[in-house]
Design an enzyme around this catalytic site. Sequence first.
Site, PDB file in Angstrom:
ATOM      1  N   ASN A   1       0.725  -1.430  -0.277  1.00 52.03           N
ATOM      2  CA  ASN A   1       0.147  -0.472  -0.128  1.00 52.03           C
ATOM      3  C   ASN A   1       1.200   1.450   0.582  1.00 52.03           C
ATOM      4  OD1 ASN A   1      -1.431   1.742   0.702  1.00 52.03           O
ATOM      5  ND2 ASN A   1      -2.177   1.602   2.758  1.00 52.03           N
TER       6      ASN A   1
ATOM      7  N   LYS B   1       0.171   4.461  -0.291  1.00 55.55           N
ATOM      8  CA  LYS B   1      -0.097   5.334   0.251  1.00 55.55           C
ATOM      9  C   LYS B   1      -0.063   6.583  -0.091  1.00 55.55           C
ATOM     10  CE  LYS B   1      -0.156   2.980   4.911  1.00 55.55           C
ATOM     11  NZ  LYS B   1       0.255   3.918   5.915  1.00 55.55           N
TER      12      LYS B   1
ATOM     13  N   HIS C   1      -9.373   1.572   4.582  1.00 54.27           N
ATOM     14  CA  HIS C   1      -8.334   2.022   4.929  1.00 54.27           C
ATOM     15  C   HIS C   1      -7.915   2.448   6.152  1.00 54.27           C
ATOM     16  CE1 HIS C   1      -3.727   2.906   6.442  1.00 54.27           C
ATOM     17  NE2 HIS C   1      -3.373   1.249   5.732  1.00 54.27           N
TER      18      HIS C   1
ATOM     19  N   GLU D   1      -6.803   5.020   7.623  1.00 54.93           N
ATOM     20  CA  GLU D   1      -5.657   6.508   7.633  1.00 54.93           C
ATOM     21  C   GLU D   1      -8.161   7.311   6.819  1.00 54.93           C
ATOM     22  OE1 GLU D   1      -2.848   5.719   5.288  1.00 54.93           O
ATOM     23  OE2 GLU D   1      -2.011   4.965   7.202  1.00 54.93           O
TER      24      GLU D   1
ATOM     25  N   GLU E   1      -5.611  -4.811  10.550  1.00 61.63           N
ATOM     26  CA  GLU E   1      -4.975  -3.807  10.630  1.00 61.63           C
ATOM     27  C   GLU E   1      -4.680  -3.335  11.947  1.00 61.63           C
ATOM     28  OE1 GLU E   1      -2.203  -2.304   6.987  1.00 61.63           O
ATOM     29  OE2 GLU E   1      -4.177  -1.043   7.197  1.00 61.63           O
TER      30      GLU E   1
ATOM     31  N   GLY F   1       3.151   2.217  11.572  1.00 58.96           N
ATOM     32  CA  GLY F   1       3.494   3.969  10.599  1.00 58.96           C
ATOM     33  C   GLY F   1       4.331   3.820  11.787  1.00 58.96           C
TER      34      GLY F   1
ATOM     35  N   SER G   1       3.118  -2.961  10.009  1.00 59.98           N
ATOM     36  CA  SER G   1       4.826  -2.379  10.674  1.00 59.98           C
ATOM     37  C   SER G   1       5.762  -3.349   9.827  1.00 59.98           C
ATOM     38  CB  SER G   1       5.308  -2.126  12.006  1.00 59.98           C
ATOM     39  OG  SER G   1       4.753  -0.529  12.466  1.00 59.98           O
TER      40      SER G   1
HETATM   41  P1  13P Z   1       3.205   0.137   7.298  1.00 55.46           P
HETATM   42  O1  13P Z   1       3.747  -0.862   6.751  1.00 55.46           O
HETATM   43  O2  13P Z   1       4.042   1.309   6.957  1.00 55.46           O
HETATM   44  O3  13P Z   1       2.726   0.264   9.542  1.00 55.46           O
HETATM   45  O4  13P Z   1       1.952   0.659   7.279  1.00 55.46           O
HETATM   46  C1  13P Z   1       0.837  -1.239   7.023  1.00 55.46           C
HETATM   47  C2  13P Z   1      -0.825   0.608   5.938  1.00 55.46           C
HETATM   48  O5  13P Z   1      -1.437   1.175   6.805  1.00 55.46           O
HETATM   49  C3  13P Z   1      -0.726  -0.754   5.177  1.00 55.46           C
HETATM   50  O6  13P Z   1      -1.959  -0.843   5.142  1.00 55.46           O
END
Ligand code: 13P
Length: 251
Positions: free
Chosen positions: A10, A12, A95, A97, A167, A173, A213
Amino acid sequence: MARKPIIAGNWKMNMTKVEATALIEELKPLVVGAKCEVAICVPYTDIETAAALCKGTNIKVGAENVAWAEKGAFTGEISADMLLEAGAEYVIIGHSERRQYFGETNESVNKRLKTALAKGLKPIVCVGETLDQREKNRTKSVIRKQLVEGLADLTAEDVAKVVIAYEPVWAIGTGKTATSEQAEETIKFCRNVLAKIADRKTANKVRIQYGGSMNPKNVKELMAQKDIDGGLIGGASLKAVDFSQVVNYQD
Ligand code: 13P
């Protein structure tokens, strides 16, 4: 029936077209023999480029969201037809976010999901609890609600087509990964909820990813868990070598 693992990046809001091209060119030879399914979910403006570069390879391309409406007055949204035309096969929906910053709800997730399925896009639906919810022992009730409401009205046949990404928000992150036991426990719980939404046979077909992560160091242990069928990778998907090491976790 064994579930084929799926490791998806992803990206982003990262990667201009120039950067995307360089990353994909570097990635292609590194994942060529992958035993799992490989996908990259990329910003809208990268989809066409990514699809052209990945044509004839084992890398599938996806988007990071899709509108529920077919077309019309929805400024800033993008339709399933537009994504398909650009070459997307997968789409991430809900997601954390999007939920946190852009008002995405279980109801809007459900609407987007129904449209994606109707149009033949392969959805990756994200669920997960915040740190506060985990500390208040609400993880299961939050996730149950996200799944029951997010997947409302789907036939068992459609449920089987959905990839779920668990997640935990506190692991995204942050460098904090859920332990493999925590991830397995919650993912197994997701599968039990899916069995109630549809039936046990269907739930056993659904691929459930872990995200948060995930990286070359922790992928093996996470993927060794019985119910974990892949990963949704943020930060580590922006570096070809790191992402390829996650993808090639079985080597
Ligand atoms: P990270 O791997 O950067 O923690 O992000 C995970 C994520 O949100 C994948 O959709």
